[in-house]
Design an enzyme around this catalytic site. Sequence first.
Site, PDB file in Angstrom:
ATOM      1  CB  ALA A  11      -0.940  -0.003   1.213  1.00  0.00           C
ATOM      2  NE  ARG A  13       6.421   1.524  -5.828  1.00  0.00           N
ATOM      3  CZ  ARG A  13       7.632   0.989  -5.779  1.00  0.00           C
ATOM      4  NH1 ARG A  13       8.551   1.527  -5.025  1.00  0.00           N
ATOM      5  NH2 ARG A  13       7.918  -0.065  -6.524  1.00  0.00           N
ATOM      6  CG  ASP A  60       8.952 -10.024   3.153  1.00  0.00           C
ATOM      7  OD1 ASP A  60       8.098 -10.358   2.306  1.00  0.00           O
ATOM      8  OD2 ASP A  60      10.133 -10.413   3.122  1.00  0.00           O
ATOM      9  CB  VAL A  61       3.162 -10.270   1.761  1.00  0.00           C
ATOM     10  CG1 VAL A  61       2.430  -8.965   2.030  1.00  0.00           C
ATOM     11  CG2 VAL A  61       3.858 -10.260   0.401  1.00  0.00           C
ATOM     12  CB  SER A 139      -0.850  -9.234 -14.314  1.00  0.00           C
ATOM     13  OG  SER A 139      -0.279  -8.652 -15.467  1.00  0.00           O
ATOM     14  CE1 TYR A 151       3.994  -9.068 -11.786  1.00  0.00           C
ATOM     15  CE2 TYR A 151       3.128  -9.199 -14.026  1.00  0.00           C
ATOM     16  CZ  TYR A 151       3.121  -8.614 -12.762  1.00  0.00           C
ATOM     17  OH  TYR A 151       2.248  -7.598 -12.481  1.00  0.00           O
ATOM     18  CB  ALA A 154       3.498 -15.170  -9.782  1.00  0.00           C
ATOM     19  CE  LYS A 155       0.693  -9.972 -10.534  1.00  0.00           C
ATOM     20  NZ  LYS A 155       0.317  -9.618  -9.157  1.00  0.00           N
TER      21      LYS A 155
HETATM   22  P1  NAP Z   1       4.525  -0.851  -7.417  1.00  0.00           P
HETATM   23  O1  NAP Z   1       4.336   0.592  -7.735  1.00  0.00           O
HETATM   24  O2  NAP Z   1       5.862  -1.465  -7.682  1.00  0.00           O
HETATM   25  O3  NAP Z   1       4.072  -1.101  -5.908  1.00  0.00           O
HETATM   26  C1  NAP Z   1       4.181  -2.374  -5.344  1.00  0.00           C
HETATM   27  C2  NAP Z   1       4.289  -2.216  -3.844  1.00  0.00           C
HETATM   28  O4  NAP Z   1       4.419  -3.541  -3.281  1.00  0.00           O
HETATM   29  C3  NAP Z   1       5.542  -1.434  -3.441  1.00  0.00           C
HETATM   30  O5  NAP Z   1       5.214  -0.445  -2.485  1.00  0.00           O
HETATM   31  C4  NAP Z   1       6.436  -2.515  -2.854  1.00  0.00           C
HETATM   32  O6  NAP Z   1       7.247  -2.057  -1.780  1.00  0.00           O
HETATM   33  C5  NAP Z   1       5.420  -3.483  -2.297  1.00  0.00           C
HETATM   34  N1  NAP Z   1       6.028  -4.778  -2.048  1.00  0.00           N
HETATM   35  C6  NAP Z   1       6.908  -5.461  -2.816  1.00  0.00           C
HETATM   36  N2  NAP Z   1       7.278  -6.602  -2.224  1.00  0.00           N
HETATM   37  C7  NAP Z   1       6.622  -6.638  -1.035  1.00  0.00           C
HETATM   38  C8  NAP Z   1       6.617  -7.571   0.034  1.00  0.00           C
HETATM   39  N3  NAP Z   1       7.361  -8.690   0.026  1.00  0.00           N
HETATM   40  N4  NAP Z   1       5.829  -7.308   1.110  1.00  0.00           N
HETATM   41  C9  NAP Z   1       5.089  -6.175   1.159  1.00  0.00           C
HETATM   42  N5  NAP Z   1       5.071  -5.257   0.181  1.00  0.00           N
HETATM   43  C10 NAP Z   1       5.841  -5.483  -0.908  1.00  0.00           C
HETATM   44  O7  NAP Z   1       3.487  -1.769  -8.247  1.00  0.00           O
HETATM   45  P2  NAP Z   1       2.028  -1.451  -8.848  1.00  0.00           P
HETATM   46  O8  NAP Z   1       2.203  -1.141 -10.280  1.00  0.00           O
HETATM   47  O9  NAP Z   1       1.275  -0.543  -7.955  1.00  0.00           O
HETATM   48  O10 NAP Z   1       1.391  -2.927  -8.782  1.00  0.00           O
HETATM   49  C11 NAP Z   1       0.580  -3.390  -7.706  1.00  0.00           C
HETATM   50  C12 NAP Z   1       0.097  -4.798  -8.027  1.00  0.00           C
HETATM   51  O11 NAP Z   1      -0.591  -4.789  -9.274  1.00  0.00           O
HETATM   52  C13 NAP Z   1       1.206  -5.816  -8.160  1.00  0.00           C
HETATM   53  O12 NAP Z   1       0.787  -7.064  -7.668  1.00  0.00           O
HETATM   54  C14 NAP Z   1       1.407  -5.886  -9.653  1.00  0.00           C
HETATM   55  O13 NAP Z   1       2.001  -7.103 -10.042  1.00  0.00           O
HETATM   56  C15 NAP Z   1      -0.015  -5.723 -10.155  1.00  0.00           C
HETATM   57  N6  NAP Z   1      -0.115  -5.246 -11.526  1.00  0.00           N
HETATM   58  C16 NAP Z   1       0.415  -4.051 -11.906  1.00  0.00           C
HETATM   59  C17 NAP Z   1       0.299  -3.658 -13.237  1.00  0.00           C
HETATM   60  C18 NAP Z   1       0.854  -2.357 -13.748  1.00  0.00           C
HETATM   61  O14 NAP Z   1       0.803  -2.127 -14.974  1.00  0.00           O
HETATM   62  N7  NAP Z   1       1.379  -1.474 -12.924  1.00  0.00           N
HETATM   63  C19 NAP Z   1      -0.360  -4.480 -14.167  1.00  0.00           C
HETATM   64  C20 NAP Z   1      -0.880  -5.686 -13.733  1.00  0.00           C
HETATM   65  C21 NAP Z   1      -0.759  -6.065 -12.405  1.00  0.00           C
HETATM   66  P3  NAP Z   1       8.749  -1.517  -2.031  1.00  0.00           P
HETATM   67  O15 NAP Z   1       8.630  -0.315  -2.865  1.00  0.00           O
HETATM   68  O16 NAP Z   1       9.263  -1.215  -0.674  1.00  0.00           O
HETATM   69  O17 NAP Z   1       9.458  -2.645  -2.735  1.00  0.00           O
END
Ligand code: NAP
Length: 250
Positions: A11, A13, A60-61, A139, A151, A154-155
């Site tokens: 959460a 960002r 850390d999840v 995703s 990825y 996983a998805k």
């Molecule tokens: P993001 O901006 O990279 O944000 C992901 C957040 O997850 C970051 O704050 C990160 O923390 C945190 N995180 C990573 N590893 C973690 C862990 N082990 N425990 C707790 N928190 C952790 O990504 P987003 O684009 O918002 O994506 C959010 C979700 O949507 C993800 O599951 C992603 O795969 C999915 N998604 C995104 C897109 C896209 O186009 N952006 C498309 C499809 C799916 P740190 O910064 O500290 O590492």
Amino acid sequence: MADRVAIVTGAARGIGAAVAQRLAADGFAVALLDLDEQAVRDGAEKIVAGGGKAFAAKLDVSDEAQVNEVVARVADELGAPTVLVNNAGILRDNLLFKMTADDWDAVINVHLRGAFLMSKAVQAYQTKEGWGRVVNLSSTSALGNRGQANYSAAKAGLQGFTKTLAIELGKFGVTVNAIAPGFIATEMTAATAARMGVDFEDLKKGAAQTIPVQRVGTPDDIAHTTSFLVSEGAGFVSGQVIYVAGGPKD
Ligand code: NAP
């Protein structure tokens, strides 16, 4: 939703931060969990300043002991968590022949092990309360994407996980669904642009041309869909994967 408590992982960002703010606006008390403690504290302060209830903690999840400890703290601070958004995610992209076992394990651990541990901890509260909502972030990459063997596995795995939990938890009043976003402008996609050596604005423009609605997505697009899936009225929607991608993807 006054007494309902929602947990959002990742959460700090991007999508997770937008989902947390939206669920707070919908009236949920929100627990913001992430590796980045300062950022989730800032997000929680914003919710409280707006008159809502929030709690923030570093997590850390993929760490079972931390998950169990932090979920118990959420219950102590805000009340029984009955809504869970499994959003935390990372990328370790590479073509198969260059992908290391560590790249594989890191991605599987955060997305799949993380969603499993969080869901297992939260279902104890959901089944006791006889009501719950789980939303898993899948995703469009689940359908296959070059350079993302880890990825996409996983998805796609999260989609099977979603359907199985929907079957197991339905009788307790718990629905479980997945959102499969397409291209969403966040730090994750900005990092992909940087890794490809492409300007982020150019990457977004190029992507928009391939998307039927002619734009890339925003975190608020995903927050809006999440808001629907966790609402009272969505109680007959379960085990579904909703592609939020500006066009059909499956
Ligand atoms: P993001 O901006 O990279 O944000 C992901 C957040 O997850 C970051 O704050 C990160 O923390 C945190 N995180 C990573 N590893 C973690 C862990 N082990 N425990 C707790 N928190 C952790 O990504 P987003 O684009 O918002 O994506 C959010 C979700 O949507 C993800 O599951 C992603 O795969 C999915 N998604 C995104 C897109 C896209 O186009 N952006 C498309 C499809 C799916 P740190 O910064 O500290 O590492």
